[in-house]
Scaffold this active site. Sequence first.
Site, PDB file in Angstrom:
ATOM      1  N   LYS A  77      29.617 -32.082  17.905  1.00 49.26           N
ATOM      2  CA  LYS A  77      28.460 -31.837  17.671  1.00 49.26           C
ATOM      3  C   LYS A  77      27.375 -33.045  18.694  1.00 49.26           C
ATOM      4  O   LYS A  77      28.105 -33.952  18.057  1.00 49.26           O
ATOM      5  CB  LYS A  77      27.607 -31.571  16.810  1.00 49.26           C
ATOM      6  CG  LYS A  77      27.349 -30.589  16.321  1.00 49.26           C
ATOM      7  CD  LYS A  77      26.445 -30.589  14.739  1.00 49.26           C
ATOM      8  CE  LYS A  77      24.901 -29.582  15.016  1.00 49.26           C
ATOM      9  NZ  LYS A  77      25.722 -28.402  15.281  1.00 49.26           N
TER      10      LYS A  77
ATOM     11  N   LYS B 238      25.383 -11.924   9.527  1.00 49.97           N
ATOM     12  CA  LYS B 238      24.014 -12.314   9.779  1.00 49.97           C
ATOM     13  C   LYS B 238      22.823 -10.858  10.234  1.00 49.97           C
ATOM     14  O   LYS B 238      23.307 -10.532  10.596  1.00 49.97           O
ATOM     15  CB  LYS B 238      23.718 -13.572  10.140  1.00 49.97           C
ATOM     16  CG  LYS B 238      24.778 -14.634   9.477  1.00 49.97           C
ATOM     17  CD  LYS B 238      24.295 -15.842  10.465  1.00 49.97           C
ATOM     18  CE  LYS B 238      23.821 -16.854   9.082  1.00 49.97           C
ATOM     19  NZ  LYS B 238      23.627 -18.185   9.939  1.00 49.97           N
ATOM     20  N   GLU B 239      22.585 -11.782  10.296  1.00 52.92           N
ATOM     21  CA  GLU B 239      21.166 -10.410  10.224  1.00 52.92           C
ATOM     22  C   GLU B 239      21.218 -10.588  11.638  1.00 52.92           C
ATOM     23  O   GLU B 239      20.683  -9.706  12.243  1.00 52.92           O
ATOM     24  CB  GLU B 239      19.530 -10.633   9.511  1.00 52.92           C
ATOM     25  CG  GLU B 239      18.760  -9.715   9.437  1.00 52.92           C
ATOM     26  CD  GLU B 239      17.007 -10.557   9.137  1.00 52.92           C
ATOM     27  OE1 GLU B 239      15.795  -9.971   9.398  1.00 52.92           O
ATOM     28  OE2 GLU B 239      17.199 -11.549   7.944  1.00 52.92           O
TER      29      GLU B 239
ATOM     30  N   GLU C  53      33.925 -27.831  10.566  1.00 59.87           N
ATOM     31  CA  GLU C  53      33.798 -26.768  10.664  1.00 59.87           C
ATOM     32  C   GLU C  53      34.916 -25.568  11.109  1.00 59.87           C
ATOM     33  O   GLU C  53      34.720 -26.440  12.492  1.00 59.87           O
ATOM     34  CB  GLU C  53      32.339 -26.199  10.763  1.00 59.87           C
ATOM     35  CG  GLU C  53      31.886 -24.661  10.507  1.00 59.87           C
ATOM     36  CD  GLU C  53      30.710 -24.028  10.840  1.00 59.87           C
ATOM     37  OE1 GLU C  53      29.719 -24.340   9.882  1.00 59.87           O
ATOM     38  OE2 GLU C  53      30.950 -24.421  11.667  1.00 59.87           O
TER      39      GLU C  53
ATOM     40  N   ILE D 249      26.978 -15.437  23.723  1.00 58.21           N
ATOM     41  CA  ILE D 249      26.028 -14.863  24.983  1.00 58.21           C
ATOM     42  C   ILE D 249      24.491 -15.321  24.072  1.00 58.21           C
ATOM     43  O   ILE D 249      23.588 -15.939  24.211  1.00 58.21           O
ATOM     44  CB  ILE D 249      26.008 -13.468  24.915  1.00 58.21           C
ATOM     45  CG1 ILE D 249      27.140 -12.506  25.374  1.00 58.21           C
ATOM     46  CG2 ILE D 249      25.232 -13.095  25.620  1.00 58.21           C
ATOM     47  CD1 ILE D 249      27.407 -13.872  27.222  1.00 58.21           C
ATOM     48  N   GLU D 250      24.848 -14.690  22.098  1.00 50.84           N
ATOM     49  CA  GLU D 250      23.847 -14.853  22.205  1.00 50.84           C
ATOM     50  C   GLU D 250      22.988 -16.368  21.584  1.00 50.84           C
ATOM     51  O   GLU D 250      22.288 -16.703  21.394  1.00 50.84           O
ATOM     52  CB  GLU D 250      23.902 -14.321  20.516  1.00 50.84           C
ATOM     53  CG  GLU D 250      22.553 -13.565  19.784  1.00 50.84           C
ATOM     54  CD  GLU D 250      22.626 -15.209  18.518  1.00 50.84           C
ATOM     55  OE1 GLU D 250      20.922 -14.585  17.781  1.00 50.84           O
ATOM     56  OE2 GLU D 250      23.112 -16.012  18.055  1.00 50.84           O
TER      57      GLU D 250
HETATM   58  P1  0O2 Z   1      26.110 -25.107  16.848  1.00 53.72           P
HETATM   59  O1  0O2 Z   1      24.924 -24.944  18.586  1.00 53.72           O
HETATM   60  O2  0O2 Z   1      26.578 -24.460  16.786  1.00 53.72           O
HETATM   61  O3  0O2 Z   1      25.825 -25.749  16.231  1.00 53.72           O
HETATM   62  P2  0O2 Z   1      22.496 -22.875   6.447  1.00 53.72           P
HETATM   63  O4  0O2 Z   1      24.682 -23.895   5.552  1.00 53.72           O
HETATM   64  O5  0O2 Z   1      22.566 -21.896   5.699  1.00 53.72           O
HETATM   65  O6  0O2 Z   1      21.695 -24.254   6.116  1.00 53.72           O
HETATM   66  P3  0O2 Z   1      24.754 -23.826   8.800  1.00 53.72           P
HETATM   67  O7  0O2 Z   1      24.856 -25.368   8.485  1.00 53.72           O
HETATM   68  O8  0O2 Z   1      23.231 -23.372  10.055  1.00 53.72           O
HETATM   69  O9  0O2 Z   1      23.187 -23.842   7.771  1.00 53.72           O
HETATM   70  O10 0O2 Z   1      25.452 -23.196   8.354  1.00 53.72           O
HETATM   71  P4  0O2 Z   1      25.688 -21.669   9.381  1.00 53.72           P
HETATM   72  O11 0O2 Z   1      24.742 -20.426   9.088  1.00 53.72           O
HETATM   73  O12 0O2 Z   1      27.107 -20.853   8.292  1.00 53.72           O
HETATM   74  O13 0O2 Z   1      26.234 -22.055  10.414  1.00 53.72           O
HETATM   75  C1  0O2 Z   1      26.707 -22.836  11.155  1.00 53.72           C
HETATM   76  C2  0O2 Z   1      27.471 -22.711  12.159  1.00 53.72           C
HETATM   77  O14 0O2 Z   1      27.571 -20.897  13.016  1.00 53.72           O
HETATM   78  C3  0O2 Z   1      26.020 -22.356  13.403  1.00 53.72           C
HETATM   79  O15 0O2 Z   1      26.289 -24.599  14.145  1.00 53.72           O
HETATM   80  C4  0O2 Z   1      26.615 -21.346  14.708  1.00 53.72           C
HETATM   81  O16 0O2 Z   1      27.243 -22.394  15.721  1.00 53.72           O
HETATM   82  C5  0O2 Z   1      27.298 -20.754  14.052  1.00 53.72           C
HETATM   83  N1  0O2 Z   1      25.700 -18.969  13.563  1.00 53.72           N
HETATM   84  C6  0O2 Z   1      25.164 -19.081  12.863  1.00 53.72           C
HETATM   85  N2  0O2 Z   1      24.523 -18.204  12.498  1.00 53.72           N
HETATM   86  C7  0O2 Z   1      24.347 -18.076  13.905  1.00 53.72           C
HETATM   87  C8  0O2 Z   1      24.070 -17.056  14.616  1.00 53.72           C
HETATM   88  O17 0O2 Z   1      23.078 -16.125  14.401  1.00 53.72           O
HETATM   89  N3  0O2 Z   1      24.360 -16.653  16.257  1.00 53.72           N
HETATM   90  C9  0O2 Z   1      25.430 -17.388  17.232  1.00 53.72           C
HETATM   91  N4  0O2 Z   1      25.973 -17.490  17.986  1.00 53.72           N
HETATM   92  N5  0O2 Z   1      25.786 -18.629  15.565  1.00 53.72           N
HETATM   93  C10 0O2 Z   1      25.319 -18.615  14.637  1.00 53.72           C
HETATM   94  P5  0O2 Z   1      24.362 -24.418  14.664  1.00 53.72           P
HETATM   95  O18 0O2 Z   1      24.248 -25.869  14.567  1.00 53.72           O
HETATM   96  O19 0O2 Z   1      23.593 -23.713  14.252  1.00 53.72           O
HETATM   97  O20 0O2 Z   1      24.581 -24.883  15.859  1.00 53.72           O
END
Ligand code: 0O2
Length: 276
Positions: A48, A113-114, A140, A154-155
């Site tokens: 990251k 997820k929603e 992770e 894309i999202e």
């Molecule tokens: P990046 O830029 O990919 O690193 P929480 O423990 O729930 O408080 P956390 O750690 O965000 O929070 O857990 P979660 O929800 O399991 O998400 C971890 C990662 O999964 C995210 O990291 C995203 O990579 C991916 N992810 C989760 N939800 C979504 C989503 O709705 N859309 C997309 N595209 N990816 C998702 P980061 O740090 O958010 O982002």
Amino acid sequence: MKIQLWREILSPYDLAVKELIIKFEHLMHEYREQGLYSPIEQVTGRVKTVSSILDKAQKKGVAADEIEERITDIAGVRIICQFVEDIQKVVEIIRERTDMEIVSERDYVSHMKESGYRSYHIIVLYEVHTVNGAKKLHAEIQIRTLAMNFWSTIEHSLQYKYKENIPDHISQKLTNVANAIISLDNEMSSVRSEIMDAQISSHIRSGLVSDILTTIQNLYRVTTKREVQKIQDEFYRIYELDDIDQLRRFARELDVIAEGYRVQSVEQGGSEDTCP
Ligand code: 0O2
């Protein structure tokens, strides 16, 4: 608060990502070399960025000196599978490993997820060895299908552009596409065994062709040009038949010929590399 030298902090995470990618890619190659179907199709990873770590820490109210403990996806590895069923197989492989200790699992495949996001997440503790000694850190592992990955990529890019406020009409489209992806993965699952068989045959075929060509190359050094020409013509004839059993038989016959030359060269006291 201690001074944070980010390059040094992130260096062990970089090592962890590299090691994890190599380990999962190696599994993929092992499956294929043994003529088996690999549940792993592709492996990627990233560390990251500092700004993304700080953003997340701020959003979650994590103090700067707690970041390494509480932000568990600084090291991230993504395993892409062809079929939904493969995801569970990969999860089982990870559960059985002794070089990574599972801290938590989140199943967003069964529980979308929603947003429409689907993926299986495993947080592991993984040990790396650096000049400063051993360090256990969080990583992770995200496991998802090719189709799920298409959607989330894309999202994710839209999230970057619109932050939390993706316009409603785009949001609606994303939901529709997320549902279409569930159908797509289900459709692909219904022909999984046929696709797996075809892919295994294709890997076996290209492995046989490569072995045959290596043997021909080796024979070139120990026999006459005429003999090699004959063998090569026969190879092309069999190749055109598109019959894997014939190719297998030809590879075995060629091995016997090559073995004969090897024995001959040992009996004559020459090395295998000796030209006639
Ligand atoms: P990046 O830029 O990919 O690193 P929480 O423990 O729930 O408080 P956390 O750690 O965000 O929070 O857990 P979660 O929800 O399991 O998400 C971890 C990662 O999964 C995210 O990291 C995203 O990579 C991916 N992810 C989760 N939800 C979504 C989503 O709705 N859309 C997309 N595209 N990816 C998702 P980061 O740090 O958010 O982002």
